[in-house]
Design an enzyme around this catalytic site. Sequence first.
Site, short mmCIF file in Angstrom:
data_model
loop_
_atom_site.label_atom_id
_atom_site.label_comp_id
_atom_site.label_asym_id
_atom_site.label_seq_id
_atom_site.Cartn_x
_atom_site.Cartn_y
_atom_site.Cartn_z
N ASN A 149 -20.51 29.69 -11.02
CA ASN A 149 -19.74 30.79 -10.43
C ASN A 149 -20.63 31.94 -9.94
O ASN A 149 -20.17 32.76 -9.14
CB ASN A 149 -18.73 31.34 -11.45
CG ASN A 149 -19.37 31.67 -12.78
OD1 ASN A 149 -20.05 30.84 -13.36
ND2 ASN A 149 -19.17 32.88 -13.26
N GLN A 178 -14.58 26.49 -10.42
CA GLN A 178 -15.10 26.93 -9.10
C GLN A 178 -15.32 25.75 -8.15
O GLN A 178 -15.77 25.96 -7.02
CB GLN A 178 -16.42 27.70 -9.27
CG GLN A 178 -16.32 28.98 -10.05
CD GLN A 178 -15.62 30.11 -9.30
OE1 GLN A 178 -15.31 30.01 -8.11
NE2 GLN A 178 -15.32 31.19 -10.00
N CYS A 325 -16.61 38.94 -14.82
CA CYS A 325 -16.66 39.34 -16.24
C CYS A 325 -17.94 40.06 -16.59
O CYS A 325 -17.94 41.00 -17.38
CB CYS A 325 -16.51 38.18 -17.19
SG CYS A 325 -16.13 36.66 -16.44
C1 LIG Z 1 -16.61 28.68 -13.92
C2 LIG Z 1 -15.47 29.46 -14.50
N1 LIG Z 1 -14.89 29.04 -15.63
C3 LIG Z 1 -13.86 29.69 -16.19
C4 LIG Z 1 -13.36 30.85 -15.63
C5 LIG Z 1 -12.23 31.56 -16.28
O1 LIG Z 1 -11.03 31.36 -15.56
P1 LIG Z 1 -9.77 32.31 -15.77
O2 LIG Z 1 -10.07 33.59 -15.09
O3 LIG Z 1 -8.64 31.56 -15.11
O4 LIG Z 1 -9.55 32.45 -17.23
C6 LIG Z 1 -13.94 31.33 -14.44
C7 LIG Z 1 -13.46 32.60 -13.85
O5 LIG Z 1 -14.19 33.28 -13.15
C8 LIG Z 1 -15.02 30.62 -13.86
O6 LIG Z 1 -15.62 31.05 -12.75
#
Ligand SMILES: Cc1ncc(COP(=O)(O)O)c(C=O)c1O
Length: 381
Positions: A149, A178, A325
Amino acid sequence: MIYFDNSATTIPYAESLRTYQEVASKIFGNPSSLHNLGTKASRILEASRKQIADLLGVKSNEILFTSGGTESDNWVIKGVAFEKERYGKHIIVSDIEHPAVKESAKWLSQHGFEVSYAPVTSQGFVDLDQLAALLRPDTILVSVMAVNNEIGAIQPIQAISELLADKPTIAFHVDAVQAIGKIPTQSYLTDRVDFASFSAHKFHGVRGVGFIYRKEGKKLQPLLTGGGQEGDMRSTTENVAGIAATAKALRLVMDKEETALPKIALMRNLIHDELAKFEDISIFSGMSDDFAPNILTFGIKGVRGEVVVHAFEEHEIYISTTSACSSKAGKPAGTLIAMGVPTKQAQTAVRISLDDDNDMSQVEQFLTIFKQVYNKTQKVR
Ligand SMILES: Cc1ncc(COP(=O)(O)O)c(C=O)c1O
């Protein structure tokens, strides 16, 4: 407004919102109810499951709904660990996983499991030899994302599948949050993959819906116990409207893939080529086919990422400091650190993530504003 932060979340499709509204207002029954309102809701739920399964080329009973990517990752990582702990307590996750995976693994390490982190190369790809060296007789789970990501690096899921081919007792999980709609499904849902995670808001669905792929016959402990929904795997009244909207969004995204992806790549390449002409620029994403076409991560040397994000925001152009995040926490991109990028340089990183919604005139505006931002930051550089 120019929205170049589509990896953080996408703008829900109007069609998807319409489906949500229709189902929420007209087919509001609880799918577990015995009366015909319940039956109607249950039919929509199962039809949506089948549509999603068909689009991914898997079976309906291999799709289990969740509330998003984070829940999907938590469920698989913890659910597999508890299911298989009598065979071993060692799990491997890559060093560039999303916190939803990494923090789940860390939590397990505080609850009697041992976690190894598979390193990545300086380009951001899991190092296969080092991953192979981490495998042990008590390894029960390997988790590697399909598309990173933070820089868009496509991980070698096919090669890892081959590495694990003769180790059927190890569960293989792929975070495909992603990847869906950005790279071919078969490249990350290989025959060897046992579990995969997905999130609807990353492909123009609504917030609060995700799903996991669980290969038929693969065991997983439920995290939510209660009324026995989702085949007794995840209790809670199903979000039927959200799930129907997810199926709609996925169909639209996949229908558009053939025209959307080359268009997105063209925009990304143009931005890359223009940015590369500036002297004080570091480009962290690669431009080869080993990178998703929608993500470009770069930095202006000596200028912190958040300064650049806010400078663009003044012109109503929305980009981000790598992942959503880590940006609020003010942490440098974990992926860049894992790649060996020095912290100071990693702190300059900003990510643009494009979508079919974007167009060339937005790219041109972005580049015009970029020049202004670059010149304005001259003193800092
Ligand atoms: C690779 C990846 N995994 C998990 C998530 C988490 O997803 P969610 O926001 O639907 O909880 C994200 C969110 O940015 C992500 O990019």
